[in-house]
Design a protein around this motif. Structure first.
Motif, PDB file in Angstrom:
ATOM      1  N   TYR A   1       0.808  -1.219   0.000  1.00 36.27           N
ATOM      2  CA  TYR A   1       0.000   0.000   0.000  1.00 36.27           C
ATOM      3  C   TYR A   1       0.847   1.278   0.000  1.00 36.27           C
ATOM      4  O   TYR A   1       0.304   2.371   0.171  1.00 36.27           O
ATOM      5  N   LYS A   2       2.131   1.139  -0.242  1.00 34.67           N
ATOM      6  CA  LYS A   2       3.025   2.298  -0.210  1.00 34.67           C
ATOM      7  C   LYS A   2       2.595   3.385  -1.188  1.00 34.67           C
ATOM      8  O   LYS A   2       2.617   4.577  -0.870  1.00 34.67           O
ATOM      9  N   HIS A   3       2.210   2.983  -2.383  1.00 36.61           N
ATOM     10  CA  HIS A   3       1.806   3.957  -3.402  1.00 36.61           C
ATOM     11  C   HIS A   3       0.319   3.864  -3.737  1.00 36.61           C
ATOM     12  O   HIS A   3      -0.117   4.381  -4.766  1.00 36.61           O
ATOM     13  N   PHE A   4      -0.450   3.212  -2.875  1.00 38.14           N
ATOM     14  CA  PHE A   4      -1.878   3.031  -3.111  1.00 38.14           C
ATOM     15  C   PHE A   4      -2.609   4.365  -2.936  1.00 38.14           C
ATOM     16  O   PHE A   4      -2.357   5.106  -1.994  1.00 38.14           O
ATOM     17  N   LYS A   5      -3.517   4.668  -3.856  1.00 38.06           N
ATOM     18  CA  LYS A   5      -4.203   5.959  -3.800  1.00 38.06           C
ATOM     19  C   LYS A   5      -5.732   5.851  -3.829  1.00 38.06           C
ATOM     20  O   LYS A   5      -6.427   6.849  -3.704  1.00 38.06           O
ATOM     21  N   GLU A   6      -6.258   4.631  -4.021  1.00 45.45           N
ATOM     22  CA  GLU A   6      -7.708   4.455  -4.168  1.00 45.45           C
ATOM     23  C   GLU A   6      -8.379   4.210  -2.816  1.00 45.45           C
ATOM     24  O   GLU A   6      -8.963   3.159  -2.575  1.00 45.45           O
TER      25      GLU A   6
END
Length: 267
Positions: free
Chosen positions: A171-176
Motif C-alpha cells: 500500500y506504499k503507493h496506493f491511492k484508491e
C-alpha cells in the motif's frame, strides 16, 4: 529456431503473424528439461532445439535472468523453483476450487445465501468460486470479480495474515482510498489499525459496511501443511434476511464450520 505451427491450433495460416516466436522458443527451452534429464548443458539444449550454441545461450541467459532457469557450478543448467511455483499456484487454486464446491453448496443450502470463495491478489480481493443464493436475491459477485481488499471484511481478513511490513509495501503507493462506510480505512495508518483488530477475530462480519443493504459473514481457510491462510469463505445476503442477532449468533457458526471443513482438506 522456429517451432512449426499446428494446423489444428490455427483457423488459418495467416494467424501465425500473431505468434511471438521468441516466446515459443523460450518455452521450448523449459520443455527440454524432464524428470530423466533435469540438468543439461548449453550444447545439449542447443541439440534438442536444433539451434546453434549462440542462440541457445541467449535463450538460456534470458530465462536465467528472469528466474526460470538456474546455472549450476559445473556450467550446467536446471529449472529454478520459479517454474514450479507457477504450476503449483495454478494447481493449488484448482484444488481448492474443486474442494470448495460441495462445501459451498451445503453452506448455501443451510443459509439460502450466496456463498463465495476468494483469495488475495496484491491489494485486491478476487472471487474464485461462487454459488448463487436460493430465492430472489441476485448477488453482484461472479467468478473473477475484484474488489478493494482494504474495504471489505474478506479482504481485511486476508490482509491480516500478512506481516505488517508486507502490508506497508503493498500500500506504499496506493491511492484508491474510497470510503464505503465509517469503517473503511482511509489511509495506510487506519488500515494497519483496522488489521490489528481483525487479527483478534476468528470470523468477520459486515452489516452493510461495503455494499449498502448487504450483510456478509466470512471466515479464513488455512492450508494444513503450514497453517497459512490461503483463502476466505463467505456468505452474503440482504440485511433483512436475518436479524442482526441471529446473523451474529447462528449464521457465523455455520460459516465457521464450513471454513473448518474446507481447511481440513486443503494441503
Amino acid at each position: 529456431m522456429t517451432i512449426p505451427l499446428a494446423n489444428d491450433d490455427l483457423e488459418s495460416a495467416s494467424e501465425s503473424k500473431y505468434l511471438v516466436n521468441s516466446l515459443l522458443n523460450g518455452l521450448a527451452v523449459l520443455e527440454c528439461f524432464s524428470k530423466e534429464e533435469s540438468v543439461l548443458t548449453i550444447s545439449q539444449i542447443a541439440e534438442k532445439l536444433e539451434v546453434n550454441r549462440s542462440s541457445a545461450f541467449r535463450l538460456i541467459y534470458t530465462l536465467e535472468s528472469a528466474g526460470y532457469i538456474r546455472k549450476l557450478p559445473n556450467k550446467t543448467y536446471t529449472l529454478n523453483s520459479k517454474v514450479m511455483k507457477l504450476g503449483f499456484n495454478v494447481l493449488s487454486n484448482q484444488d481448492i476450487i474443486e474442494l470448495s464446491r460441495p462445501i459451498l453448496r451445503n453452506l448455501r443450502d443451510q443459509t439460502a445465501a450466496a456463498c463465495n470463495l476468494a483469495v488475495l491478489e496484491d491489494t485486491e480481493l478476487v472471487y474464485i468460486n461462487h454459488i448463487d443464493a436460493i430465492g430472489p436475491f441476485t448477488s453482484t459477485v461472479k467468478i473473477g470479480t475484484r474488489w478493494p481488499a482494504h474495504a471489505t471484511v474478506m479482504g481485511q481478513l486476508l490482509l491480516s495474515a500478512l506481516p505488517v511490513e508486507e502490508v506497508k509495501r503493498r500500500y506504499k503507493h496506493f491511492k484508491e482510498w474510497k470510503q464505503y462506510s465509517e469503517l473503511t480505512p482511509y489511509h495506510l495508518p487506519s488500515l494497519l489499525n483496522r488489521l490489528d483488530y481483525v487479527r483478534t477475530q476468528k470470523i468477520m462480519m459486515s452489516w452493510g459496511h461495503f455494499l449498502k443493504g448487504v450483510a456478509v459473514c466470512t471466515a479464513p481457510i488455512y492450508r494444513q501443511r503450514d497453517g497459512k491462510m490461503v483463502a476466505v469463505i463467505s456468505i452474503s445476503c440482504p440485511m433483512n434476511t436475518f436479524s442482526k442477532v441471529y446473523f451474529e449468533d447462528f449464521i457465523q457458526n455455520i460459516v465457521m464450520n464450513a471454513a473448518e471443513e474446507l481447511s481440513s482438506v486443503v494441503f
